[in-house]
Design a protein around this motif. Structure first.
Motif, PDB file in Angstrom:
ATOM      1  N   TYR A 183       0.857  -1.188   0.000  1.00  0.00           N
ATOM      2  CA  TYR A 183       0.000   0.000   0.000  1.00  0.00           C
ATOM      3  C   TYR A 183       0.887   1.230   0.000  1.00  0.00           C
ATOM      4  O   TYR A 183       1.890   1.281   0.712  1.00  0.00           O
ATOM      5  N   GLU A 184       0.527   2.214  -0.815  1.00  0.00           N
ATOM      6  CA  GLU A 184       1.274   3.463  -0.835  1.00  0.00           C
ATOM      7  C   GLU A 184       0.354   4.610  -0.450  1.00  0.00           C
ATOM      8  O   GLU A 184      -0.700   4.797  -1.070  1.00  0.00           O
ATOM      9  N   ASN A 185       0.760   5.357   0.550  1.00  0.00           N
ATOM     10  CA  ASN A 185      -0.007   6.500   1.002  1.00  0.00           C
ATOM     11  C   ASN A 185      -0.045   7.539  -0.116  1.00  0.00           C
ATOM     12  O   ASN A 185       0.978   7.850  -0.721  1.00  0.00           O
ATOM     13  N   SER A 186      -1.229   8.082  -0.385  1.00  0.00           N
ATOM     14  CA  SER A 186      -1.404   9.039  -1.481  1.00  0.00           C
ATOM     15  C   SER A 186      -0.908  10.434  -1.135  1.00  0.00           C
ATOM     16  O   SER A 186      -0.735  11.271  -2.027  1.00  0.00           O
ATOM     17  N   GLU A 193      -2.687  12.518   0.490  1.00  0.00           N
ATOM     18  CA  GLU A 193      -3.884  13.310   0.749  1.00  0.00           C
ATOM     19  C   GLU A 193      -4.164  13.340   2.247  1.00  0.00           C
ATOM     20  O   GLU A 193      -3.829  12.409   2.976  1.00  0.00           O
ATOM     21  N   SER A 194      -4.817  14.401   2.717  1.00  0.00           N
ATOM     22  CA  SER A 194      -5.069  14.563   4.147  1.00  0.00           C
ATOM     23  C   SER A 194      -5.964  13.462   4.713  1.00  0.00           C
ATOM     24  O   SER A 194      -5.852  13.108   5.882  1.00  0.00           O
ATOM     25  N   TRP A 195      -6.829  12.883   3.889  1.00  0.00           N
ATOM     26  CA  TRP A 195      -7.742  11.839   4.361  1.00  0.00           C
ATOM     27  C   TRP A 195      -7.079  10.467   4.425  1.00  0.00           C
ATOM     28  O   TRP A 195      -7.594   9.546   5.037  1.00  0.00           O
ATOM     29  N   ASP A 196      -5.926  10.331   3.768  1.00  0.00           N
ATOM     30  CA  ASP A 196      -5.248   9.031   3.688  1.00  0.00           C
ATOM     31  C   ASP A 196      -4.357   8.838   4.915  1.00  0.00           C
ATOM     32  O   ASP A 196      -3.275   9.410   5.005  1.00  0.00           O
ATOM     33  N   ILE A 197      -4.838   8.034   5.870  1.00  0.00           N
ATOM     34  CA  ILE A 197      -4.085   7.841   7.115  1.00  0.00           C
ATOM     35  C   ILE A 197      -3.255   6.560   7.112  1.00  0.00           C
ATOM     36  O   ILE A 197      -2.559   6.263   8.066  1.00  0.00           O
ATOM     37  N   GLY A 198      -3.328   5.779   6.034  1.00  0.00           N
ATOM     38  CA  GLY A 198      -2.564   4.534   5.946  1.00  0.00           C
ATOM     39  C   GLY A 198      -1.086   4.801   5.726  1.00  0.00           C
ATOM     40  O   GLY A 198      -0.694   5.792   5.112  1.00  0.00           O
ATOM     41  N   SER A 199      -0.257   3.919   6.243  1.00  0.00           N
ATOM     42  CA  SER A 199       1.194   4.028   6.067  1.00  0.00           C
ATOM     43  C   SER A 199       1.629   3.244   4.838  1.00  0.00           C
ATOM     44  O   SER A 199       1.114   2.160   4.576  1.00  0.00           O
ATOM     45  N   THR A 200       2.590   3.795   4.104  1.00  0.00           N
ATOM     46  CA  THR A 200       3.154   3.083   2.966  1.00  0.00           C
ATOM     47  C   THR A 200       3.886   1.848   3.484  1.00  0.00           C
ATOM     48  O   THR A 200       4.613   1.923   4.470  1.00  0.00           O
TER      49      THR A 200
END
Length: 71
Positions: free
Chosen positions: A18-21, A23-30
């Motif tokens: 997974y790659e974090n985009s 964007e402010s809403w994207d809380i996932g870590s790459t």
């Protein structure tokens, strides 16, 4: 180095990269390929261990080496 009691593993999941985009809403870590082992519950919350691997095949080999079967 960490070690795991394979008799405590309840389940395992393979997590795709997974790659974090950004964007402010994207809380996932790459991250890359990971195996997520469920070891139990503590105070009602699941207790997980994450193991990084290079490929999906490496994830499958790790899971199978612990004697777990695919559903």
């Amino acid at each position: 180095m960490k070690y795991i009691n394979v008799n405590k593993i309840i389940a395992a999941d393979i997590l795709e990269p997974y790659e974090n985009s950004g964007e402010s809403w994207d809380i996932g870590s790459t991250r890359g390929w990971q195996v997520s082992f469920l070891l139990g519950y503590r105070e009602g919350y699941p207790e997980w261990i994450l193991v990084d691997k290079e490929t999906k095949e490496d994830c499958i080999k790790l899971i199978e080496s612990f004697g777990l079967n695919a559903l």
